[in-house]
Design an enzyme around this catalytic site. Sequence first.
Site, short mmCIF file in Angstrom:
data_model
loop_
_atom_site.label_atom_id
_atom_site.label_comp_id
_atom_site.label_asym_id
_atom_site.label_seq_id
_atom_site.Cartn_x
_atom_site.Cartn_y
_atom_site.Cartn_z
CG HIS A 1 0.79 6.49 -0.69
ND1 HIS A 1 -0.46 6.96 -1.41
CD2 HIS A 1 0.29 6.00 0.50
CE1 HIS A 1 -1.55 6.75 -0.71
NE2 HIS A 1 -1.02 6.20 0.51
CG HIS B 1 -1.71 1.21 1.38
ND1 HIS B 1 -3.00 1.34 1.16
CD2 HIS B 1 -1.55 2.50 1.97
CE1 HIS B 1 -3.55 2.72 1.47
NE2 HIS B 1 -2.55 3.09 1.77
CD GLU B 2 1.59 3.61 3.76
OE1 GLU B 2 1.80 4.67 3.27
OE2 GLU B 2 0.68 3.55 4.74
CG HIS C 1 0.46 8.63 -7.24
ND1 HIS C 1 -0.90 8.71 -6.67
CD2 HIS C 1 0.26 9.20 -8.38
CE1 HIS C 1 -1.75 9.22 -7.38
NE2 HIS C 1 -1.13 9.47 -8.51
ZN LIG Z 1 -2.31 5.55 2.06
#
Ligand SMILES: [Zn+2]
Length: 677
Positions: free
Chosen positions: A475, A471-472, A478
């Site tokens: 980021h 998940h992290e 991105h």
């Molecule tokens: Zn998040």
Amino acid sequence: MKGISLDGLRPLRSVVLALSLGLAGVASAQEAPPKIKEALDRADKAVAAIVAIPRDKRTFDNTIRAIDDLNVRLSNDVSLFLFKQFVSTDAREREEARVADEVVSNWEIALGKREDLYQAVRAYADTKPALKGEDARLLEFLLRDYRRAGMDLPKEERDRLQQLEMEMNRLSIEFEKNIAQDETRVPLTAAELKGVPQRVLDRLTRAGDVYLVSMDGPTYIGVMENAENEATRQKVWMSYRRRAGTRNVEVLEDLIRLRARATSMLGYKTTVDHRVETRMAKDAETIRKFYEELRPIVRQKAELDFAEFQQAKREHTGNPEARFNPWDYGFYRNMLLRDKYAVDSSAVQEYFPLDRVLQGLFDITQSLYGLTYTDITAKADAMGWPTWHEDVKLFEVTDKESGRVLGHFFLDLHPRDNKYTHAAVWGLHQRKEWADGKVQTPLAAMVTNFTKPTADKPSLLTHDEVETFFHEFGHVLHHMVTEARHGRFSGTAVARDFVEAPSQMMENWVWIPETLDLFARHYRTGASLPRETLEAMERARTLGSGLEAEGQFYLGLLDYTYHTAPRGEVDTTEVAMRLYDEVTMYEAVPGTFFQASFGHLTGYEGAYYGYMWSNVYAQDMFERFREKGVLAPEAGRHYRDTVLARGGTLDEMEMLRAYLGREPSMEAFLHYLGLKK
Ligand SMILES: [Zn+2]
């Protein structure tokens, strides 16, 4: 499903002008360390230069781009310094960073209210320039932010707005304080607490045979998941939903009224319309439809869940008439996971040694997105980005095809004293194309708290932690592959109700045999994760998902209904009761007022729907990978180009359509909840 807290992404220093309705704190520039004072002086000079330009000499470059330039420069100058408050091992450094953070925030709030700078932007906009693409969007966003902050209102109205802001600020602080200082304790005997683990009881205040059960997270969950006595669970559940007291109900209702008044002065129908104008949803009506469409479908799963849980309760209590209640949920979920789904999470952990997970994550994402990561920790000092602890590593990201350097990221994976205790990613530098054509590449830092391996013991991650890792890193990616020209739109600078979607999508890779087989290996035997174990985990993943989704609908609709009430006049307890009956499978319980301690009603007010909203789009985006292959570079490249690279340069809905090649759909999300297609 992940928890309800907005984890993860914390754009540390937004390049956006801080045109919030918030008020400046108390720290003044005098308290700032010299480095920060110099940075603010430089920024002040840049503002003065923009303001000084004669009206007929205004251009995009000397006014609009110049504002983006000064924001990016300020961010470059201060972001690493401010970031240290979360990771530094030196107490003084942390404290200096915290004070500096407040000083810089105050400076930004003041900047957003500067009449002369606003007039400069206005004067340029009045020339009706023919801008295109990202340039047009930059001007549009600046004007929008000024309008949202009331800068185009007459002076006396702006003053009134300021008064309202001060009053709202005071009430918000009081609301949060009443929650934080709540001292609710439920006295219960050892017999009443039967089943609750000793480690939970050990932390409680005790007088003889009676324990004072507190309402902090670990204690509350420890009791709700384990107390065998239903009356105990009921008492604790009710007390939890009476926290912060009826006094906070009044504070909340005042706050809701003032918010409605302020947003109506700014020309919005409701507070929700104001809060979500800058998000993907755009207006209150869209959110209403979102819930209206989703709720009846999710109800099917909630009914199945309810029947499953009620059956478990009837078998366990031997009472064929027993009704399943909200305070039973945690207890029977725990029991079903243990007895019916039989997932032994510590056995699963043995398949996830940290080094292998990291390598797996790197292999998968490098191949999918056409990237190469190189460990350049040894060069960190020379690059001007010294690491702050021996555990920290610095990586360079290059584009496999062109060899171009795209960006850099830090990994700070292990816990230590005084370090930030959750998992999050900070965007430290934005991508930026300067007027002279030079390109600044982005820099990010991922901070987690995974156990450190030792010479004789590897760090074994729980499956939940593996999911957090992916998940992290979503980021981080991105940030890394953005092609935005202006700092304002770099990487994760997307709408708040979309920013979690790329990361929520990444979580799927830890649930697929094809990808798990690449890295999940028993740390001693090297065996793959048994297929049956994964299947059991998948069944457990959707256990209660319908009831939990309805819990989220309830919170979202509570927030929504409060902040769309005409003139902000609302009996919050009456609404809380009515919605509980309407939205969940349970009956409302008189005497409770959960809203008094629902902390998200300050800060995220009117926008709570976003937690679920972004996940709907995350699952929809993942569909394309499901079709083309979760390891197919073609699918990854398309996603990188049409979503990740775009950052905030484009309307998110347009971006999604371009990526999907069709209208977005809720189908995939329903599948994710365990509803058959
Ligand atoms: Zn998040």
